[in-house]
Each structure stands twice: as C-alpha cells, then as structure tokens.
Enzyme design. Structure first.
Site, PDB file in Angstrom:
ATOM      1  N   HIS A  78      -1.215  -1.123  -4.327  1.00  0.00           N
ATOM      2  CA  HIS A  78      -2.490  -0.715  -3.718  1.00  0.00           C
ATOM      3  C   HIS A  78      -2.441   0.786  -3.467  1.00  0.00           C
ATOM      4  CE1 HIS A  78      -6.058  -1.619  -1.162  1.00  0.00           C
ATOM      5  NE2 HIS A  78      -5.612  -0.656  -0.375  1.00  0.00           N
ATOM      6  N   SER A  88       0.833  -1.201   0.000  1.00  0.00           N
ATOM      7  CA  SER A  88       0.000   0.000   0.000  1.00  0.00           C
ATOM      8  C   SER A  88       0.868   1.251   0.000  1.00  0.00           C
ATOM      9  CB  SER A  88      -0.903   0.010   1.231  1.00  0.00           C
ATOM     10  OG  SER A  88      -1.526   1.268   1.329  1.00  0.00           O
ATOM     11  N   ASP A 109      -6.949  -6.210   3.900  1.00  0.00           N
ATOM     12  CA  ASP A 109      -6.242  -4.914   3.974  1.00  0.00           C
ATOM     13  C   ASP A 109      -6.343  -4.370   5.395  1.00  0.00           C
ATOM     14  OD1 ASP A 109      -5.181  -2.367   3.536  1.00  0.00           O
ATOM     15  OD2 ASP A 109      -6.877  -1.670   2.326  1.00  0.00           O
ATOM     16  N   MET A 113      -8.717   8.679  -0.528  1.00  0.00           N
ATOM     17  CA  MET A 113      -9.684   8.999   0.537  1.00  0.00           C
ATOM     18  C   MET A 113     -10.258  10.395   0.339  1.00  0.00           C
ATOM     19  SD  MET A 113      -7.308   7.827   3.695  1.00  0.00           S
ATOM     20  CE  MET A 113      -6.453   6.245   3.702  1.00  0.00           C
ATOM     21  N   MET A 144     -11.793  -5.465   4.952  1.00  0.00           N
ATOM     22  CA  MET A 144     -10.991  -4.527   5.748  1.00  0.00           C
ATOM     23  C   MET A 144     -10.792  -5.120   7.142  1.00  0.00           C
ATOM     24  SD  MET A 144     -10.121  -2.017   3.845  1.00  0.00           S
ATOM     25  CE  MET A 144      -9.246  -1.214   5.195  1.00  0.00           C
ATOM     26  N   ASP A 191      -4.562   3.967  -2.014  1.00  0.00           N
ATOM     27  CA  ASP A 191      -5.698   4.360  -1.187  1.00  0.00           C
ATOM     28  C   ASP A 191      -6.080   5.806  -1.459  1.00  0.00           C
ATOM     29  OD1 ASP A 191      -6.127   2.032   0.681  1.00  0.00           O
ATOM     30  OD2 ASP A 191      -4.003   2.412   1.072  1.00  0.00           O
ATOM     31  N   MET A 199     -11.957   5.234  -1.006  1.00  0.00           N
ATOM     32  CA  MET A 199     -12.770   5.487   0.188  1.00  0.00           C
ATOM     33  C   MET A 199     -13.456   6.823  -0.051  1.00  0.00           C
ATOM     34  SD  MET A 199      -9.816   4.045   2.690  1.00  0.00           S
ATOM     35  CE  MET A 199      -8.691   3.879   1.298  1.00  0.00           C
ATOM     36  N   HIS A 239      -7.995   1.572  -4.216  1.00  0.00           N
ATOM     37  CA  HIS A 239      -9.007   1.372  -3.169  1.00  0.00           C
ATOM     38  C   HIS A 239      -9.588   2.748  -2.851  1.00  0.00           C
ATOM     39  CE1 HIS A 239      -9.595   0.438   1.439  1.00  0.00           C
ATOM     40  NE2 HIS A 239     -10.748   0.599   0.824  1.00  0.00           N
TER      41      HIS A 239
HETATM   42  C1  DX5 Z   1      -6.371   1.931   5.337  1.00  0.00           C
HETATM   43  C2  DX5 Z   1      -5.859   1.523   4.012  1.00  0.00           C
HETATM   44  C3  DX5 Z   1      -4.789   0.518   4.019  1.00  0.00           C
HETATM   45  C4  DX5 Z   1      -3.536   0.940   4.755  1.00  0.00           C
HETATM   46  C5  DX5 Z   1      -2.918  -0.293   5.313  1.00  0.00           C
HETATM   47  O1  DX5 Z   1      -7.470   2.744   5.136  1.00  0.00           O
HETATM   48  O2  DX5 Z   1      -6.930   0.981   3.260  1.00  0.00           O
HETATM   49  O3  DX5 Z   1      -4.480   0.126   2.694  1.00  0.00           O
HETATM   50  O4  DX5 Z   1      -2.619   1.566   3.936  1.00  0.00           O
HETATM   51  O5  DX5 Z   1      -1.825   0.051   6.099  1.00  0.00           O
HETATM   52  P1  DX5 Z   1      -1.137  -1.006   7.080  1.00  0.00           P
HETATM   53  O6  DX5 Z   1      -0.701  -2.150   6.244  1.00  0.00           O
HETATM   54  O7  DX5 Z   1      -0.026  -0.248   7.683  1.00  0.00           O
HETATM   55  O8  DX5 Z   1      -2.200  -1.420   8.078  1.00  0.00           O
HETATM   56 ZN    ZN Z   2      -6.521   0.171   1.307  1.00  0.00          ZN
END
Ligand code: DX5
Ligand code: ZN
Length: 226
Positions: free
Chosen positions: A34, A9, A177, A38, A138, A36, A69, A67
């Site tokens: 990956h 990620s 994740d 947001m 998640m 993210d 959000m 991903h």
């Molecule tokens: C959280 C993200 C994850 C995050 C995971 O909202 O969706 O992808 O980056 O980070 P770690 O692996 O550090 O928990």
């Molecule tokens: Zn994620």
C-alpha cells in the site's frame, strides 16, 4: 477458511532503506504493498510521489496498490500507470467526475479503487460498487499513520459488503485502512473486509512475518464468525 489479504503501508517504513523494507515485507508474506501518495491539500501532509514509486517498481514484483490523497485525481492517473502502479484508489471527495477517474484507471489496465473519509456517508460510494475492483473504508482521518482505529466505520464495511453482493460484484475487495493491527483486524473481518492495510502494526516491528500472519488470522477469525 477465507483468504484475507494483508497490505502493509509503506508510509510506516524506514524511508532511508526502502528497497530493503520491500524485500522484508514480501518475504513476510504480504499480499500487496500500500503506497500513500498525499498532496498536502486533500490531506494535511505530503508523503512521496512518482519518482519513489518508479524506483521501487524496478526492485519489486509485488502488487503496488496506490492510495492517492490528491485533489482532482484524474490529473495523475497516467503518471501513476507509468510509474508502475497496479491499482489506484482515489477519494470520492476529491474527484469532480468519479466515473471518468475509474475509466482512466481501468484504461491503463490497473485495478480501480474508491475510498471515503470518515465523515463522508457510505451512501455516496455505494452506487459505484458495480464498477470497482476495490472499495476502501478509511478507519482514521487520512493523512497520518499511527492513529486510533475508529470502530464505528465498520458499519460502512458491512454496508459495502452487502451492497456488493446485491449489485452483482461478489469479488469486490473490501479494504480497511487506518489503525489496523492484530486486535482491530477481527472487527474488520467480522464486518466483511477481506483486505487490511497496516502501517505501524507491521513496519518497525521485529518480525514482519509474525505481524502479517497475526493480522490475517485475526481478520479471518472475525470473517468466519459473521
Ligand atoms: C493514512 C494512510 C494509511 C496509514 C496507515 O492516511 O492512508 O495507509 O499509513 O497507518 P497505520 O496503519 O499506522 O494507521
Ligand atoms: Zn492509505
């Protein structure tokens, strides 16, 4: 032995050196990246968006699994395709018409993924499995990296894996994740996950390849012992 996919990620990368981080993660044998995205509304944080993805697209040929959000995700599917996403995973809690979002993603030739927050029952997601390329469980509250793995979420992984077989979608990628590392990866594999997202367990470590390999091996060992 089962091939387990590892998807680092980007959220945990050094944002001042993203191009270099991508090169290192690809050289480490990561299977996909990956990303993210947001919106500060669905989750209480803001990360990065289309300009960053589009810039990275020019420097990397890795599979970009985004991903999102984001509330009302259908608004951004066109822009994600244009930025160079290969797959988009969105939140079931955020979409008014889940089927329409899946259609929009696939309409651009991208892989469609659906995910759910820890508090959302897996029964909400199961009916969509036949139409999905990927289902993401998640294992932390989305929004931030470096949180503790919620082991209780592995029941959702098992339910999705068995339902995917019943529903005639044996190739469904079941992804986890949040809080995944070389220790928790075993439980993910044992529950039937074949793709693991890992942020802080990979980025920032001295040897990315060693971490990616260890996570893949731990998950594969869990998978074999199911
Ligand atoms: C959280 C993200 C994850 C995050 C995971 O909202 O969706 O992808 O980056 O980070 P770690 O692996 O550090 O928990
Ligand atoms: Zn994620």
């Amino acid at each position: 032995m089962k091939k387990i996919l590892v998807s680092p990620s980007l959220l945990a990368a050094d944002f001042s050196r993203l191009g270099e981080e991508l090169d290192r993660i690809e050289a480490a044998g990561a299977d996909m990246l990956h990303l993210d995205v947001m919106d500060g509304i669905l989750v209480p944080n803001i990360s990065f968006g289309m300009p960053v993805i589009a810039s990275l697209r020019k420097t990397s040929r890795m599979f970009f699994a985004v991903h999102i959000m984001i509330v009302d995700p259908i608004r951004y599917i066109d822009a994600l395709a244009k930025a160079g996403a290969d797959g988009v995973t969105f939140h079931i809690e955020a979409a008014r018409d889940v089927g329409a979002v899946i259609d929009a993603i696939k309409g651009h030739g991208m892989k469609a993924g659906l995910t759910l927050k820890p508090g959302t029952p897996v029964s909400d997601l199961l009916p969509w499995l036949p139409r999905l390329d990927l289902a993401l469980v998640m294992s932390v509250e989305p929004g931030f990296g470096v949180q503790s793995f919620i082991a209780g979420m592995m029941d959702k992984v098992s339910a999705i894996r068995s339902q995917s077989l019943r529903a005639g979608n044996p190739d469904l990628i079941v992804q986890v994740d949040g809080g995944v590392d070389r220790t928790t990866a075993t439980a993910c594999g044992a529950a039937g996950a074949d793709c693991l997202v890992a942020g802080s367990a990979v980025f920032g470590k001295a040897d990315y390849a060693a971490e990616v390999t260890a996570i893949r091996a731990a998950a594969a060992a869990g998978w074999e012992n199911r």
